[in-house]
Design an enzyme around this catalytic site. Structure first.
Site, PDB file in Angstrom:
ATOM      1  N   THR A 209       0.782  -1.303   0.060  1.00 39.36           N
ATOM      2  CA  THR A 209       0.039   0.011   0.018  1.00 39.36           C
ATOM      3  C   THR A 209       0.781   1.134   0.072  1.00 39.36           C
ATOM      4  OG1 THR A 209      -1.589  -1.458   1.072  1.00 39.36           O
ATOM      5  CG2 THR A 209      -1.977   1.140   1.276  1.00 39.36           C
TER       6      THR A 209
ATOM      7  N   TYR B 211       5.715 -11.612   5.620  1.00 41.07           N
ATOM      8  CA  TYR B 211       4.824 -10.886   4.771  1.00 41.07           C
ATOM      9  C   TYR B 211       4.552 -12.034   3.607  1.00 41.07           C
ATOM     10  CZ  TYR B 211       2.464  -7.490   1.792  1.00 41.07           C
ATOM     11  OH  TYR B 211       1.559  -6.763   0.910  1.00 41.07           O
TER      12      TYR B 211
ATOM     13  N   LYS C 126       2.007 -12.090   8.372  1.00 40.02           N
ATOM     14  CA  LYS C 126       1.064 -11.419   7.884  1.00 40.02           C
ATOM     15  C   LYS C 126       0.465 -11.928   6.693  1.00 40.02           C
ATOM     16  CE  LYS C 126       0.753  -7.194   4.946  1.00 40.02           C
ATOM     17  NZ  LYS C 126      -0.308  -7.507   4.167  1.00 40.02           N
TER      18      LYS C 126
ATOM     19  N   GLY D  68      -4.634 -10.400   6.104  1.00 34.39           N
ATOM     20  CA  GLY D  68      -4.059  -9.331   5.170  1.00 34.39           C
ATOM     21  C   GLY D  68      -5.314  -8.939   4.276  1.00 34.39           C
TER      22      GLY D  68
ATOM     23  N   GLU E 140     -11.231  -7.538   3.079  1.00 37.99           N
ATOM     24  CA  GLU E 140     -12.755  -7.962   2.956  1.00 37.99           C
ATOM     25  C   GLU E 140     -12.973  -9.474   3.488  1.00 37.99           C
ATOM     26  OE1 GLU E 140     -10.184  -7.282   1.138  1.00 37.99           O
ATOM     27  OE2 GLU E 140     -10.347  -8.053  -0.876  1.00 37.99           O
TER      28      GLU E 140
HETATM   29  C1  HMN Z   1       0.493  -3.851   2.260  1.00 37.89           C
HETATM   30  O1  HMN Z   1       1.417  -4.552   2.463  1.00 37.89           O
HETATM   31  O2  HMN Z   1       0.539  -2.704   2.208  1.00 37.89           O
HETATM   32  C2  HMN Z   1      -0.821  -4.382   2.715  1.00 37.89           C
HETATM   33  O3  HMN Z   1      -0.922  -5.025   3.978  1.00 37.89           O
HETATM   34  C3  HMN Z   1      -1.375  -5.385   1.877  1.00 37.89           C
HETATM   35  C4  HMN Z   1      -2.860  -5.790   2.348  1.00 37.89           C
HETATM   36  O4  HMN Z   1      -2.886  -7.235   2.394  1.00 37.89           O
HETATM   37  C5  HMN Z   1      -3.438  -5.224   1.194  1.00 37.89           C
HETATM   38  N1  HMN Z   1      -3.398  -5.796  -0.097  1.00 37.89           N
HETATM   39  C6  HMN Z   1      -3.167  -5.220  -1.251  1.00 37.89           C
HETATM   40  O5  HMN Z   1      -3.285  -4.102  -1.182  1.00 37.89           O
HETATM   41  C7  HMN Z   1      -2.370  -6.098  -2.334  1.00 37.89           C
HETATM   42  C8  HMN Z   1      -5.195  -5.354   1.444  1.00 37.89           C
HETATM   43  O6  HMN Z   1      -5.486  -4.449   2.469  1.00 37.89           O
HETATM   44  C9  HMN Z   1      -6.149  -5.135   0.297  1.00 37.89           C
HETATM   45  O7  HMN Z   1      -5.893  -3.880  -0.187  1.00 37.89           O
HETATM   46  C10 HMN Z   1      -7.460  -5.199   0.644  1.00 37.89           C
HETATM   47  O8  HMN Z   1      -7.825  -6.367   1.379  1.00 37.89           O
HETATM   48  C11 HMN Z   1      -8.343  -5.009  -0.641  1.00 37.89           C
HETATM   49  O9  HMN Z   1      -8.363  -6.123  -1.405  1.00 37.89           O
END
Ligand code: HMN
Length: 289
Positions: free
Chosen positions: A45, A133, A161, A185, A188
């Site tokens: 993110t 992770y 994670k 992680g 949803e």
């Molecule tokens: C990160 O490393 O920034 C997050 O922890 C990743 C996190 O698992 C998110 N995954 C991604 O962005 C690929 C989720 O919060 C995800 O954005 C959310 O569940 C929507 O699908």
């Protein structure tokens, strides 16, 4: 180290440079408005894998300087460049980050021996803890229960994670590693993960939806499943809308509606169109207005 962690977004200006003021505002918004328990800095993110080493360091510095000791901070230092990962691990440890995390090494098809060496090298270089992770859908790295067990033999590796929809593996991990920290992680799918006993969650959408995420977590832990499900329903309406409009751009646009200078995404991520902006405004009014 338990609870709800926002995977911290980073504000960039139109030229793709870190917008320090905006980044500080995002940190504050997470603490003051979203009420999260901690921040996961330098994750997907945070657009981390598109940044230079110096930029990653600067983000660790700004986040720590703004958050101080108000909440827990995890620094994601993983990189296919192991020397960079070690450098970042040392840097974040010196800044006082509560734990490190590292994505499984990706792109090349590293075997398990190489993956284990990668984690051992990082943790042996610092006096700090490590959270694996695991995000197979982006890295292509799927580790087995036995492989996690082998990594967890190192006491400095305190958790994972778990960004996957494999609830069978999640349940097996919970039973086999009762003393390790497991973070959900996928925002949803947080409710079923909490029912299976995760210790917390780390997610991108918590930058705007942290309050609901905490409610789901607390209600489910207290066996108030129906109430938790209602909030997960609203949350997933929001997440479905966000995913349909561009994940990080839309979360940033919603933050902008809330007065936070969340800025642009780093190229090659695309710039938000007028249509994306319009839809994000609707989302703000519908879910946060
Ligand atoms: C990160 O490393 O920034 C997050 O922890 C990743 C996190 O698992 C998110 N995954 C991604 O962005 C690929 C989720 O919060 C995800 O954005 C959310 O569940 C929507 O699908």
């Amino acid at each position: 180290m338990k609870g709800i962690y926002s995977a911290l977004l980073v504000s960039f200006d139109e030229n793709g440079n870190i917008n320090e003021k905006g980044l500080r505002q995002i940190v504050r918004h997470n603490i003051d408005v979203c009420k999260v328990d901690g921040l996961y800095v330098g994750g997907s993110t945070g657009e981390n894998f598109m940044l230079s080493t110096d930029e990653k360091k600067r983000i660790f510095e700004i986040a720590k300087d703004e958050a101080k000791n108000d909440i827990k901070l995890i620094a994601q230092v993983g990189s296919v460049n192991l020397k960079e990962a070690v450098e970042l691990a040392k840097f974040a440890t010196e800044l006082g980050y509560d734990s490190l995390s590292a994505v499984t090494p990706f792109y090349y098809k590293f075997d398990f021996e190489e993956i284990k060496h990668y984690y051992e090298t990082i943790v042996n270089s610092v006096d700090n803890k490590m959270i694996i992770y695991s995000i197979p859908f982006l890295t292509g790295v799927n580790m087995s229960l036995d492989q996690f067990a082998e990594l967890f033999e190192n006491e400095k590796i305190i958790g994972v994670k778990f960004t996957a929809a494999d609830f069978y593996l999640l349940e097996r991990m919970r039973k086999r590693f009762p003393d390790k920290l497991i973070y959900a992680g996928f925002d949803e799918m947080m409710l079923p993960a909490v029912v299976l006993g995760v210790d917390g969650a780390i997610g991108s959408t918590f930058n705007v939806n942290g309050v609901r995420a905490k409610q789901i977590f607390e209600l489910a832990k207290n066996n108030k499943i129906e109430e938790a499900r209602e909030i997960q329903h609203i949350t997933n309406d929001l997440i479905t809308d966000i995913l349909g409009n561009g994940l990080y751009q839309t979360i940033k646009l919603i933050l902008e509606e809330q007065g936070v200078e969340a800025g642009y995404c780093r190229q090659p991520m695309k710039e938000a169109t007028e249509e994306m902006k319009r839809k994000a405004k609707e989302m703000y009014n519908k879910y946060f207005g």
